[in-house]
Design a protein around this motif. Structure first.
Motif, short mmCIF file in Angstrom:
data_model
loop_
_atom_site.label_atom_id
_atom_site.label_comp_id
_atom_site.label_asym_id
_atom_site.label_seq_id
_atom_site.Cartn_x
_atom_site.Cartn_y
_atom_site.Cartn_z
N LYS A 90 0.85 -1.18 0.00
CA LYS A 90 0.00 0.00 0.00
C LYS A 90 0.90 1.25 0.00
CE LYS A 90 -3.64 -0.02 2.64
NZ LYS A 90 -4.53 0.05 3.84
N PHE A 91 0.53 2.23 -0.80
CA PHE A 91 1.38 3.42 -0.90
C PHE A 91 0.56 4.62 -1.35
CE2 PHE A 91 1.41 1.19 -4.91
CZ PHE A 91 1.23 2.19 -5.85
N THR A 103 -4.66 6.44 -1.71
CA THR A 103 -3.93 5.25 -1.28
C THR A 103 -4.20 4.14 -2.28
OG1 THR A 103 -3.91 5.75 1.09
CG2 THR A 103 -3.82 3.45 0.47
N ILE A 104 -3.14 3.58 -2.84
CA ILE A 104 -3.25 2.49 -3.81
C ILE A 104 -2.70 1.22 -3.17
CG2 ILE A 104 -2.54 1.64 -6.08
CD1 ILE A 104 -2.26 4.53 -6.98
N GLU A 105 -3.46 0.15 -3.24
CA GLU A 105 -3.01 -1.13 -2.68
C GLU A 105 -2.86 -2.14 -3.81
OE1 GLU A 105 -3.97 -4.23 0.98
OE2 GLU A 105 -5.29 -2.52 0.61
N MET A 147 12.16 1.84 4.36
CA MET A 147 11.70 0.52 3.91
C MET A 147 10.63 0.66 2.83
SD MET A 147 9.81 -2.49 6.09
CE MET A 147 8.35 -1.46 6.30
N LEU A 148 9.68 1.56 3.03
CA LEU A 148 8.60 1.72 2.05
C LEU A 148 9.12 2.33 0.75
CD1 LEU A 148 5.72 3.03 4.33
CD2 LEU A 148 5.84 0.82 3.19
N GLU A 149 10.07 3.25 0.85
CA GLU A 149 10.53 3.93 -0.36
C GLU A 149 11.51 3.07 -1.16
OE1 GLU A 149 11.57 8.41 -1.77
OE2 GLU A 149 12.11 7.84 0.27
#
Length: 791
Positions: free
Chosen positions: A2-3, A155-157, A255-257
């Motif tokens: 998700k981001f 928000t896109i999952e 971590m997310l990036e």
């Protein structure tokens, strides 16, 4: 994964709308599961500060607030529990549309209210409705909230397949979007941070290929109380992660990036050196979430002077965590092999973002980039001085970029269309691959983050998914189709199934995984193959036989008031190979299990329980499809009823078992009725001799009946074999038609009556011929089995 949509667009510029972007992601294999728009209607919502808050004169739960909206002070009546002077929160001014509500000037219990202070849920930017959305104290009062929070956004999952571990970071997704949209990924602004102090901790590795790279850096003098910047907190929140504290949030953000999990220790709680090794059986660790974990040799441990302080690739330890009192930080960035992490978190009942990534694979070249990037973020927000990066690396166990040949002719042949060379090169380069053209096509070097690219077909897949599956022409296969004729010497599996169904059995399909304790109850655990990553403890090993699962299905049916159950299964069983390191041996087996009445309930025949001979008839009918002649011998199988079970042989070789189950086993399985079953190698029932045409004899057959008395210890199968061997070529068949034991027959013996069918293809047999055969048979039975003609 998700981001935030806006976050992705910062890494790759594209004019595609949100709907077009979602369609593109799905089309290239990154399936969009959900899109949640955020802050789409925030016109008229501004950043405001509560100047004062007094109790409403007529309502206990309401407060009358004076709110600074940027040069204008408004009176607002609010009932949120976190209302207080000095709080910065969103204010919806008069005329603003908030959900289905239009804000108007109103009187609440006779007190005027000229707007509404809002929660995150009311504004549609988060699910939190516990109170007003609290903004940082330095938020500029009077600024439109949308501008301050970077809204609107979405928000896109994504639903990622296991092979696309590189897309568990925004940068990985950006490369795919760039290739599909004809754009480029923006360079990452993560220059190396020059050390300004000598502070460091020694790092050592003692886990071999499981942990080939570990980097650490000490940062001294940080202010851990600094709040997480709004832009960082919002990106985390929109990615499904609740901000905790700045030092923790930095590692989550990186971590997310980038896709690289990290961890931050309180340096003052470490003595050094920091190492990675296999945990020892019985070692314990209190995890960040407060639970206690008992470790064993399957876990990788992060140690401080041999004291376990974290669970590698899963979660940090409670005792060395960073807090608001932390002043010196030790940053960790490492590469762990997927095999060393898979299943470890699940074994502890955990599911962490770090483990989710390491289980699928993380780019081994990311740790240095990540630690430099995180260092820069910490210095910019919390200050401090950075020491040098301390690294421990085992180069022999670190994957290196591989070069794959992509042939132009092969690409066109597989896809059925021609993709221009320039387009192929654009796609591959946009995906971050190094491409060198040659006469036959291209030499392509995949980056270490794309370890799913190993062979030419992988590159063809990359080209077609970006070029577009919808652009592949729909054509019928060309050329002649070769039809394979079924072999006359082999019975098809489908024919075995049809025969069992014709014998009034229902087919079942059971898991190939079973509980180890079930195999132990059947005494079939020897040679079983344990699963490294089982779905559950009850499905921990591969089955060594079909009967344990099949009889469990029969038991479930009996427990549900089915008084007549007839089941069969055709499937593979598994056993460990004799050679070390070899793959498990798979064998196709056929099994049946029956219980209850022999026949369906009906008026014309009395009911009776099914027995060994009923199922033996079914088995012989199944063998007859292949023209197989089966024989039976006493069995010592521990799951079989003594005296009521037999080994099944074909051509003298044991191929299976048939009989009643042992009463002790039935009690263990909680079955209170007799169960008859068989299990055989399917190959023994599939091998069929090639049919040959023979003529029928024109001469009559002769039948001669014999009644013999033989010891009880001698099986009929042995007697029959002796008869056939001694009778010679004149014997056409032998039929057992009577068995008697009792008065007139010596104890320990029984009388067997058989019919010998004799025939010659070229002449009519005479009495002398028949008498000679009978004499030979009688003599052989007496000599080999102490059998004699009954007087």
């Amino acid at each position: 994964m998700k981001f935030s949509e806006n976050w992705l667009r910062q890494h790759v510029k594209t004019d595609a709308s949100r709907e077009e972007l979602a369609a593109t992601l799905t089309a290239i294999g990154l399936e969009v599961e959900e899109i949640t728009p955020l802050g789409t209607s925030l016109e008229g919502v501004v950043v405001a500060r509560i100047v004062s808050a007094e109790k409403h004169p007529e309502a206990d739960r309401l407060q009358v607030c004076q709110v600074d909206a940027g040069g204008t002070t408004l009176q607002i009546v609010c009932g949120a529990p976190n209302v207080r002077p000095g709080l910065v929160a969103p204010l919806a001014t008069i005329g603003t549309q908030v959900g289905d509500l239009t804000i108007k000037a109103a009187k609440l219990r006779s007190v005027e209210s000229n707007g509404m202070l809002c929660s995150a849920r009311e504004l549609g930017i988060d699910a939190d409705a516990s109170g007003l959305l609290e903004l940082p104290d330095d938020a500029p009062v009077g600024t439109p909230l949308a501008d301050y929070l970077g809204l609107p956004d979405a928000t896109i999952e994504l639903k990622l397949t296991p092979n696309r571990a590189d897309c568990f970071g925004i940068r990985g997704i950006a490369f795919d979007v760039a290739a599909a949209c004809g754009s480029e990924v923006a360079p990452l602004d993560a220059p190396a941070v020059s050390p300004t102090s000598d502070a460091s901790l020694q790092v050592v590795l003692d886990a071999g290929a499981d942990a080939p790279r570990y980097l650490g850096r000490v940062i001294e003098g940080v202010d851990a109380t600094r709040p997480t910047p709004v832009w960082m907190a919002e990106r985390l929140r929109r990615s499904g992660i609740r901000p905790v504290s700045f030092l923790v949030d930095v590692t989550q953000y990186v971590m997310l990036e980038l896709g690289q999990p990290m961890h931050a220790f309180d340096r003052d709680l470490l003595t050094g050196p920091v190492g990675v090794r296999r945990a020892r059986k019985g070692e314990a660790l209190k995890l960040l979430d407060g639970r206690d974990a008992t470790l064993d040799e399957q876990f990788l441990a992060i140690t401080d002077a041999d004291r376990v302080v974290a669970l590698a690739g899963v979660m940090g330890g409670f005792d060395t965590r960073v807090t608001d009192g932390t002043r010196n930080v030790f940053l960790e960035s490492a590469h762990f092999a997927p095999d060393a992490i898979i299943g470890r978190s699940r074994k502890l009942g955990l599911h962490t973002d770090a483990a989710h990534r390491f289980e699928r694979g993380v780019d081994p070249e990311l740790p240095r980039t990540a630690i430099e990037y995180a260092t820069r973020l910490i210095l910019d927000v919390a200050g401090g001085t950075a020491g040098p990066v301390t690294a421990a690396e085992l180069d022999a166990h670190i994957a290196t970029p591989r070069t794959i040949a992509l042939r132009r002719a092969r690409l066109a042949r597989v896809l059925g269309l021609t993709v221009e060379d320039a387009e192929v090169e654009r796609i591959l380069r946009a995906l971050g691959l190094d491409v060198v053209a040659d006469d036959a096509g291209w030499q392509v070097t995949a980056p270490t983050r794309r370890f799913d690219l190993a062979i030419e077909e992988d590159l063809i897949e990359e080209v077609v998914r970006i070029h577009g599956y919808d652009r592949v022409p729909t054509t019928l296969p060309g050329g002649a189709t070769r039809i394979a004729a079924p072999s006359e010497t082999r019975v098809a599996e489908a024919e075995l199934r049809r025969q069992m169904v014709a014998r009034d059995c229902l087919e079942t399909v059971n898991f190939a995984f079973v509980d180890a304790s079930l195999l132990a109850a059947w005494q079939m655990a020897a040679g079983s193959v344990p699963l490294a990553n089982p779905l559950s403890a009850e499905l921990g090993v591969m089955r060594t036989a079909l009967l344990p699962g099949l009889v469990s299905s029969l038991a479930r049916n009996l427990a549900r008031q089915q008084d007549r159950v007839r089941l069969f299964e055709l499937g593979k069983v598994f056993a460990q190979a004799e050679a070390a390191g070899a793959a498990p041996v798979e064998t196709l087996q056929v099994a049946a299990a029956v219980a209850g009445d022999a026949g369906a309930e009906q008026w014309g025949d009395a009911s009776r329980p099914v027995d060994y001979f009923d199922l033996k008839g079914d088995l012989e009918a199944l063998a007859a499809v292949a023209g197989a002649q089966l024989s039976f011998a006493r069995s010592t199988a521990p799951h079989g009823h003594p005296g009521r079970s037999a080994d099944v042989l074909r051509d003298g070789r044991r191929v299976g078992w048939i009989g009643e189950l042992h009463p002790r086993l039935l009690r263990a399985l909680d079955i209170d009725v007799p169960v008859v079953a068989f299990e055989l190698e399917a190959a023994a029932l599939q091998a069929r001799p090639l049919p040959r045409v023979t003529g029928l004899s024109k001469f009559p057959s002769v039948r001669r009946d014999l009644a013999i008395v033989a010891p009880e210890s001698v099986d009929w199968a042995a007697l029959e074999a002796t008869v056939r061997a001694s009778a010679g070529p004149l014997l056409a068949d032998v039929r057992l038609f009577d068995r008697y034991a009792g008065q007139g027959v010596e104890t320990g013996f029984r009388s067997l009556a058989m019919g010998l069918i004799l025939q010659e293809s070229s002449r009519t047999l005479t009495d002398r011929d028949v008498d000679a055969v009978v004499a030979d048979v009688v003599a052989a039975l007496a000599r080999q089995h102490d059998a004699k003609i009954r007087g």
